[in-house]
Design a protein around this motif. Structure first.
Motif, PDB file in Angstrom:
ATOM      1  N   GLU A  66       3.890   1.711  -1.088  1.00 24.47           N
ATOM      2  CA  GLU A  66       4.480   1.949  -2.418  1.00 24.47           C
ATOM      3  C   GLU A  66       3.423   2.484  -3.392  1.00 24.47           C
ATOM      4  N   ALA A  67       2.216   1.961  -3.267  1.00 25.75           N
ATOM      5  CA  ALA A  67       1.143   2.410  -4.158  1.00 25.75           C
ATOM      6  C   ALA A  67       0.802   3.874  -3.918  1.00 25.75           C
ATOM      7  N   VAL A  84      -3.014  -6.357 -10.134  1.00 23.47           N
ATOM      8  CA  VAL A  84      -2.124  -5.887  -9.083  1.00 23.47           C
ATOM      9  C   VAL A  84      -2.593  -6.439  -7.738  1.00 23.47           C
ATOM     10  N   LEU A 128      -2.154  -5.482  -3.848  1.00 22.23           N
ATOM     11  CA  LEU A 128      -1.658  -4.528  -2.861  1.00 22.23           C
ATOM     12  C   LEU A 128      -1.679  -5.183  -1.489  1.00 22.23           C
ATOM     13  N   HIS A 142      -0.939   2.474 -14.849  1.00 22.56           N
ATOM     14  CA  HIS A 142       0.447   2.365 -14.388  1.00 22.56           C
ATOM     15  C   HIS A 142       1.061   1.004 -14.688  1.00 22.56           C
ATOM     16  N   TYR A 189       0.841  -1.196   0.000  1.00 22.55           N
ATOM     17  CA  TYR A 189       0.000   0.000   0.000  1.00 22.55           C
ATOM     18  C   TYR A 189       0.883   1.256   0.000  1.00 22.55           C
ATOM     19  N   HIS A 191      -8.504   5.234  -7.984  1.00 25.87           N
ATOM     20  CA  HIS A 191      -7.074   5.008  -7.730  1.00 25.87           C
ATOM     21  C   HIS A 191      -6.677   3.586  -8.094  1.00 25.87           C
ATOM     22  N   GLU A 192      -7.553   2.639  -7.706  1.00 27.40           N
ATOM     23  CA  GLU A 192      -7.267   1.241  -8.010  1.00 27.40           C
ATOM     24  C   GLU A 192      -7.158   1.054  -9.522  1.00 27.40           C
ATOM     25  N   LEU A 216      -3.889   2.434 -11.036  1.00 32.91           N
ATOM     26  CA  LEU A 216      -2.743   1.540 -10.831  1.00 32.91           C
ATOM     27  C   LEU A 216      -2.763   0.381 -11.825  1.00 32.91           C
ATOM     28  N   ILE A 257       3.227   6.064  -5.713  1.00 32.30           N
ATOM     29  CA  ILE A 257       2.944   6.113  -7.151  1.00 32.30           C
ATOM     30  C   ILE A 257       1.754   7.042  -7.422  1.00 32.30           C
ATOM     31  N   LEU A 258       0.728   6.890  -6.600  1.00 31.74           N
ATOM     32  CA  LEU A 258      -0.485   7.690  -6.824  1.00 31.74           C
ATOM     33  C   LEU A 258      -0.256   9.169  -6.553  1.00 31.74           C
TER      34      LEU A 258
END
Ligand code: ATP
Ligand code: MN
Length: 478
Positions: free
Chosen positions: A322-323, A366, A368, A361, A320, A353-354, A357, A326-327
């Motif tokens: 790391e995510a 993915v 998380l 991205h 989470y 957001h999900e 990713l 990125i976000l």
């Protein structure tokens, strides 16, 4: 009753010259001689050719869309394009008429919104024939996957007195007189006098009961209906949906992630193998639907390519934390395109957001892990950092969250402390805590929303179109 041959079998047959009986529903009747018949065994129709010069005109008039017919005739090689075989009608019987003036389905394209209003008849369309065949294949594959691995299929209760998530949003179950319930001296409804002697509700998850069994049987899974009275009118939420919940003793979060990834790949591969016609049809349907969208919003891969891509690639795994990084640094966040901007660690991820990713991205599924404990349930195993828990969510393109799971907190003292912090009554859940009192051990599990899986595999866009009888706010017809 004279034995019919299913259309699926006839279409693959080359027993030309033999006499066959076809029973089904008329899809179209063209040129006073070509009847397209479907019996549900395949999304493809068989063509029956009637000799109108020798058939009673009144009978021909009854060959309307939706009518049920029984046809005896000769299986012959077809001269027409697009089919190998057809049936030359010898005897035609109308089993059930369908008044063309009143039957709502016409041989043309209907919108999914319109079909949702006549959900009792939408089974008779190719789209829903295909969707429910795929749904069946996926359900069957789920059982086969777990059976092959020695899991026990556990039936957890539909009516419970516990709230697995501690999140509310439950449907109450009662047999008390609604207009005049018995009251306690303080004036509250007296549930002691209710059917079960306590307040009960429809289950939101079978997990807690599943854990009880896993701590003895080793590996179990549930696959049953769950209910949530969340008033979210989205294309991904139902009030009644089916959930698959494995629970595994002596497993940690890595084992849990691997199990979920293996399960998803197995059932998708099974659908590809057993439903080629249906998925081909749904692929074309989706391509048509996507033509309505502007070029840059269309999917890069078609349905079959997307499913195969999912099989061929490892799911991306990250935390989470790391995510969030990125976000935070993503374009839509900087340009304030997200409805909910990511400002700090701790924020709950929204579907936008999900999907960023997954779709923009990483461009693949993915997983998380290690979410902040404050946005997750009480039973998740606490990490040493004091801030995060051993949770995992699997995010899929076009769907967002498809799986939610965790390694469970097996340490009694830490579990009780967390329950107290979150105001979850430990006395009511004494039976759950007993697993931690007597022979506690590491274990893990997850919940896979079955309709979200069916959405993904069929390429449909609204969850109400992948369950036969959708239950959603203000929707409980049929
Ligand atoms: P979401 O954030 O999408 O509402 P959730 O966090 O409430 O999901 P969980 O409680 O973890 O979901 O449930 C496990 C799985 O069940 C989810 O990953 C999802 O696939 C499915 N699911 C949850 N709520 C619904 C719903 N209302 N309708 C259909 N499927 C659901
Ligand atoms: Mn939810």
């Amino acid at each position: 009753m004279a034995k019919r041959t299913k259309i699926k079998e006839l279409l693959n047959s080359s027993a030309f010259g033999s006499e066959v009986i076809v029973k089904g529903w008329v899809r179209t009747f063209r040129n006073n001689q070509f009847i397209a018949i479907n019996d549900g065994s395949t999304i493809n129709n068989i063509q029956a050719v009637v000799d109108y010069t020798n058939t009673d005109e009144a009978l021909l008039k009854r060959l309307t869309t939706g009518a049920a017919v029984s046809i005896t005739g000769e299986l012959i090689e077809s001269l027409g394009k697009g089919q190998k075989v057809e049936v030359k009608v010898k005897q035609l019987e109308i089993l059930g008429d369908s008044d063309a003036e009143k039957f709502p389905l016409q041989p043309k394209k209907h919108s999914l919104e319109f079909l949702r209003e006549i959900a009792h008849l939408r089974f008779r369309t190719n789209t829903f024939n295909a969707v429910f065949k795929v749904r069946h294949a996926l359900a069957f594959a789920v059982h086969q996957f777990f059976n092959e691995r020695g899991f026990v299929y556990l039936h957890t209760p539909i009516i419970t007195a516990s709230d697995a998530e501690g999140a509310g949003e439950m449907f109450r179950v009662t047999s008390l007189d609604f207009d005049n319930p018995p009251r306690t001296e303080e004036g509250h409804v007296d549930f002691k006098q209710d059917f079960f002697g306590k307040s009960t509700n429809l289950t939101v998850s079978g997990q807690l009961e599943g854990e009880l069994a896993a701590m003895a049987l080793g590996e179990i899974y549930t696959f049953g209906p769950t209910f949530r009275a969340e008033n979210s009118n989205t294309t991904r939420h139902l009030a009644e949906f089916w959930m698959i919940e494995p629970e595994v003793a002596f497993a940690d979060l890595n084992d849990n992630m691997q199990l979920a990834e293996d399960l998803l790949k197995y059932v998708i591969a099974y659908a590809l193998k057993t439903c080629p016609d249906e998925l081909e049809f749904l692929k074309t349907r989706l391509l048509e639907e996507e033509k309505q969208k502007p070029q840059d919003e269309r999917a890069e891969l078609d349905l079959l390519a997307k499913l195969n891509f999912c099989l061929d690639n490892n799911f991306e795994r990250l935390t989470y934390t790391e995510a969030i990084e990125i976000l935070k640094n993503s374009n839509p966040n900087k340009k304030k395109k997200f409805k909910y901007l990511i400002e700090s660690w701790g924020a709950d991820l929204q579907s936008e957001h999900e999907r960023y990713l997954v779709e923009k991205h990483f461009k693949k599924p993915v997983i998380l892990t290690d979410y902040p404990k404050d946005i997750k349930a009480f039973y998740m195993r606490q990490n040493d950092d004091g801030k995060t828990v051993r949770a995992m969510d699997i995010l899929f393109p076009g769907i967002g969250e498809i799986v939610g799971g965790s390694q469970r907190e097996e340490r009694l003292d830490l579990l009780e402390k967390r329950m107290n912090e979150m105001h979850i009554p430990t006395e009511d859940l004494y039976w759950y805590l007993d697993t931690r009192r007597f022979g506690s051990a590491p274990h893990a599990g997850f919940g896979l929303g079955f309709e979200r899986l069916v959405l993904f595999v069929t390429g449909m866009t609204n969850i109400r179109d992948v369950i036969p009888f959708p239950r959603a706010p203000k929707t409980a017809e049929f």
